[in-house]
Design a protein around this motif. Sequence first.
Motif, PDB file in Angstrom:
ATOM      1  N   ASP A   2       0.892  -1.092  -0.285  1.00 44.10           N
ATOM      2  CA  ASP A   2       0.185   0.441   0.018  1.00 44.10           C
ATOM      3  C   ASP A   2       0.633   1.886   0.282  1.00 44.10           C
ATOM      4  OD1 ASP A   2      -2.087  -1.834   0.237  1.00 44.10           O
ATOM      5  OD2 ASP A   2      -2.825  -1.158   1.959  1.00 44.10           O
ATOM      6  N   PHE A   3       0.372   2.277  -0.932  1.00 48.56           N
ATOM      7  CA  PHE A   3       0.906   3.994  -0.542  1.00 48.56           C
ATOM      8  C   PHE A   3      -0.149   4.653  -0.866  1.00 48.56           C
ATOM      9  CE2 PHE A   3       3.706   0.713  -3.209  1.00 48.56           C
ATOM     10  CZ  PHE A   3       5.491   1.012  -2.886  1.00 48.56           C
ATOM     11  N   LYS A   4      -0.043   5.009   0.568  1.00 50.09           N
ATOM     12  CA  LYS A   4      -0.942   5.987   1.488  1.00 50.09           C
ATOM     13  C   LYS A   4      -0.747   7.495   1.336  1.00 50.09           C
ATOM     14  CE  LYS A   4      -3.283   1.914   3.540  1.00 50.09           C
ATOM     15  NZ  LYS A   4      -3.927   2.145   4.935  1.00 50.09           N
ATOM     16  N   LEU A   5      -1.601   8.310   1.074  1.00 48.68           N
ATOM     17  CA  LEU A   5      -0.915   9.791   0.849  1.00 48.68           C
ATOM     18  C   LEU A   5      -1.520   9.715   2.366  1.00 48.68           C
ATOM     19  CD1 LEU A   5       0.354  12.099  -0.262  1.00 48.68           C
ATOM     20  CD2 LEU A   5      -2.250  12.496  -1.197  1.00 48.68           C
ATOM     21  N   GLU A   6      -0.307  10.075   2.869  1.00 44.92           N
ATOM     22  CA  GLU A   6      -0.515  11.185   4.647  1.00 44.92           C
ATOM     23  C   GLU A   6      -0.678  12.270   4.235  1.00 44.92           C
ATOM     24  OE1 GLU A   6      -1.658   8.345   6.976  1.00 44.92           O
ATOM     25  OE2 GLU A   6      -1.582   7.072   6.176  1.00 44.92           O
ATOM     26  N   VAL A   7       0.472  13.104   4.224  1.00 45.77           N
ATOM     27  CA  VAL A   7       0.572  14.412   4.709  1.00 45.77           C
ATOM     28  C   VAL A   7       0.673  15.012   2.743  1.00 45.77           C
ATOM     29  CG1 VAL A   7       2.196  16.481   5.931  1.00 45.77           C
ATOM     30  CG2 VAL A   7       1.691  13.954   6.793  1.00 45.77           C
ATOM     31  N   ILE A   8       0.481  16.565   3.282  1.00 41.66           N
ATOM     32  CA  ILE A   8       0.572  17.499   1.971  1.00 41.66           C
ATOM     33  C   ILE A   8       1.009  18.644   2.362  1.00 41.66           C
ATOM     34  CG2 ILE A   8      -0.737  18.976  -0.040  1.00 41.66           C
ATOM     35  CD1 ILE A   8      -1.190  15.936   0.306  1.00 41.66           C
ATOM     36  N   TRP A  28     -10.492  22.730  11.273  1.00 47.02           N
ATOM     37  CA  TRP A  28      -9.519  21.210  11.021  1.00 47.02           C
ATOM     38  C   TRP A  28      -9.310  20.731  12.205  1.00 47.02           C
ATOM     39  CZ3 TRP A  28      -7.383  22.257   5.822  1.00 47.02           C
ATOM     40  CH2 TRP A  28      -7.849  21.854   4.975  1.00 47.02           C
ATOM     41  N   ARG A  29      -9.012  19.791  12.535  1.00 48.61           N
ATOM     42  CA  ARG A  29      -8.393  19.391  14.033  1.00 48.61           C
ATOM     43  C   ARG A  29      -6.858  19.883  13.872  1.00 48.61           C
ATOM     44  NH1 ARG A  29      -8.486  13.674  13.588  1.00 48.61           N
ATOM     45  NH2 ARG A  29      -6.284  14.082  12.836  1.00 48.61           N
ATOM     46  N   LEU A  30      -5.985  20.033  15.190  1.00 47.08           N
ATOM     47  CA  LEU A  30      -4.446  20.554  14.988  1.00 47.08           C
ATOM     48  C   LEU A  30      -4.252  19.173  15.396  1.00 47.08           C
ATOM     49  CD1 LEU A  30      -2.860  22.649  15.011  1.00 47.08           C
ATOM     50  CD2 LEU A  30      -2.875  22.467  17.572  1.00 47.08           C
ATOM     51  N   ASP A  31      -3.394  18.895  14.918  1.00 44.39           N
ATOM     52  CA  ASP A  31      -3.006  17.421  15.458  1.00 44.39           C
ATOM     53  C   ASP A  31      -0.912  18.032  16.233  1.00 44.39           C
ATOM     54  OD1 ASP A  31      -4.688  15.871  14.435  1.00 44.39           O
ATOM     55  OD2 ASP A  31      -3.882  16.251  11.900  1.00 44.39           O
ATOM     56  N   SER A  50     -11.260  13.248   7.570  1.00 46.08           N
ATOM     57  CA  SER A  50      -9.624  12.412   6.145  1.00 46.08           C
ATOM     58  C   SER A  50      -8.623  12.156   6.988  1.00 46.08           C
ATOM     59  CB  SER A  50      -8.862  13.722   5.446  1.00 46.08           C
ATOM     60  OG  SER A  50      -8.223  13.991   5.350  1.00 46.08           O
ATOM     61  N   GLY A  51      -8.801  10.912   5.729  1.00 50.44           N
ATOM     62  CA  GLY A  51      -6.539  10.575   6.094  1.00 50.44           C
ATOM     63  C   GLY A  51      -6.265  10.516   6.639  1.00 50.44           C
ATOM     64  N   CYS A  52      -6.022  12.386   5.084  1.00 49.31           N
ATOM     65  CA  CYS A  52      -5.210  12.999   5.288  1.00 49.31           C
ATOM     66  C   CYS A  52      -4.525  14.467   6.060  1.00 49.31           C
ATOM     67  CB  CYS A  52      -5.055  12.665   3.702  1.00 49.31           C
ATOM     68  SG  CYS A  52      -2.732  13.895   2.619  1.00 49.31           S
ATOM     69  N   SER A  53      -3.411  14.558   5.804  1.00 51.68           N
ATOM     70  CA  SER A  53      -3.210  15.968   7.464  1.00 51.68           C
ATOM     71  C   SER A  53      -2.874  16.539   6.121  1.00 51.68           C
ATOM     72  CB  SER A  53      -2.220  15.401   7.714  1.00 51.68           C
ATOM     73  OG  SER A  53      -3.272  14.952   8.728  1.00 51.68           O
ATOM     74  N   VAL A  54      -3.084  17.990   6.998  1.00 50.60           N
ATOM     75  CA  VAL A  54      -1.795  18.850   5.904  1.00 50.60           C
ATOM     76  C   VAL A  54      -0.922  19.733   6.527  1.00 50.60           C
ATOM     77  CG1 VAL A  54      -2.020  21.089   4.863  1.00 50.60           C
ATOM     78  CG2 VAL A  54      -3.731  19.471   4.679  1.00 50.60           C
ATOM     79  N   GLU A  69      -1.775  24.458  -5.602  1.00 47.01           N
ATOM     80  CA  GLU A  69      -3.815  24.923  -6.558  1.00 47.01           C
ATOM     81  C   GLU A  69      -4.252  23.248  -6.690  1.00 47.01           C
ATOM     82  OE1 GLU A  69      -3.407  27.080 -10.318  1.00 47.01           O
ATOM     83  OE2 GLU A  69      -2.494  28.295  -9.322  1.00 47.01           O
ATOM     84  N   GLY A  70      -5.598  23.245  -6.449  1.00 40.86           N
ATOM     85  CA  GLY A  70      -5.819  22.104  -6.988  1.00 40.86           C
ATOM     86  C   GLY A  70      -5.983  21.151  -5.356  1.00 40.86           C
ATOM     87  N   LEU A  71      -5.837  22.172  -4.654  1.00 38.39           N
ATOM     88  CA  LEU A  71      -6.324  20.747  -3.374  1.00 38.39           C
ATOM     89  C   LEU A  71      -7.474  20.164  -2.963  1.00 38.39           C
ATOM     90  CD1 LEU A  71      -3.535  22.573  -0.728  1.00 38.39           C
ATOM     91  CD2 LEU A  71      -3.771  20.192  -1.651  1.00 38.39           C
ATOM     92  N   HIS A  72      -7.619  18.331  -3.866  1.00 34.20           N
ATOM     93  CA  HIS A  72      -9.544  18.656  -3.603  1.00 34.20           C
ATOM     94  C   HIS A  72      -9.733  18.200  -1.829  1.00 34.20           C
ATOM     95  CE1 HIS A  72      -8.955  19.042  -7.655  1.00 34.20           C
ATOM     96  NE2 HIS A  72     -10.341  18.651  -7.854  1.00 34.20           N
ATOM     97  N   LEU A  73     -11.256  18.660  -1.429  1.00 30.82           N
ATOM     98  CA  LEU A  73     -12.072  18.722  -0.555  1.00 30.82           C
ATOM     99  C   LEU A  73     -12.847  18.008  -0.880  1.00 30.82           C
ATOM    100  CD1 LEU A  73     -11.471  21.007   2.027  1.00 30.82           C
ATOM    101  CD2 LEU A  73     -10.266  18.922   2.221  1.00 30.82           C
TER     102      LEU A  73
END
Length: 148
Positions: A2-8, A28-31, A50-54, A69-73
Amino acid sequence: MDFKLEVIVIPVGDVDRAKEFYTGRLGWRLDADFAADDGLRVVQVTPPGSGCSVIFGDRLTTAEVGSVEGLHLVVQDIEQARAEMVQRGVDVSEPFHDSGGIFHHGGTEGRVAGPDPQHGSYDSFATFADPDGNGWVMQEVRIKAPGR
């Protein structure tokens, strides 16, 4: 494997202003909010569901501030999501769909006012930007395509 996108990682000019926007305004949740002695600062936030964080901060990237640009929610109802964002004080575009019907074009090219008339999954959008100009797209997905 598996290759999971976790962080942008997004480039911001003022970390505290970005933190307030993402956690205070968007809710948004502060991690994490860590600072190192060398000036490195890392703030991690996660959109609801979301399973992906920023991540943003100081000394994290050499990308130009506001250049992403183009970050999708993905949202289930584009009009309801837009209304919630507007209520939170976010400047969000009106819903639109693309003239080609496949995916939205870059910028404002090919935009047709209003959500997709059939509210087909993946076909309706609205956009907003953070205080630094990093561009986000909300995309309506009512039913995911098979295998997704």
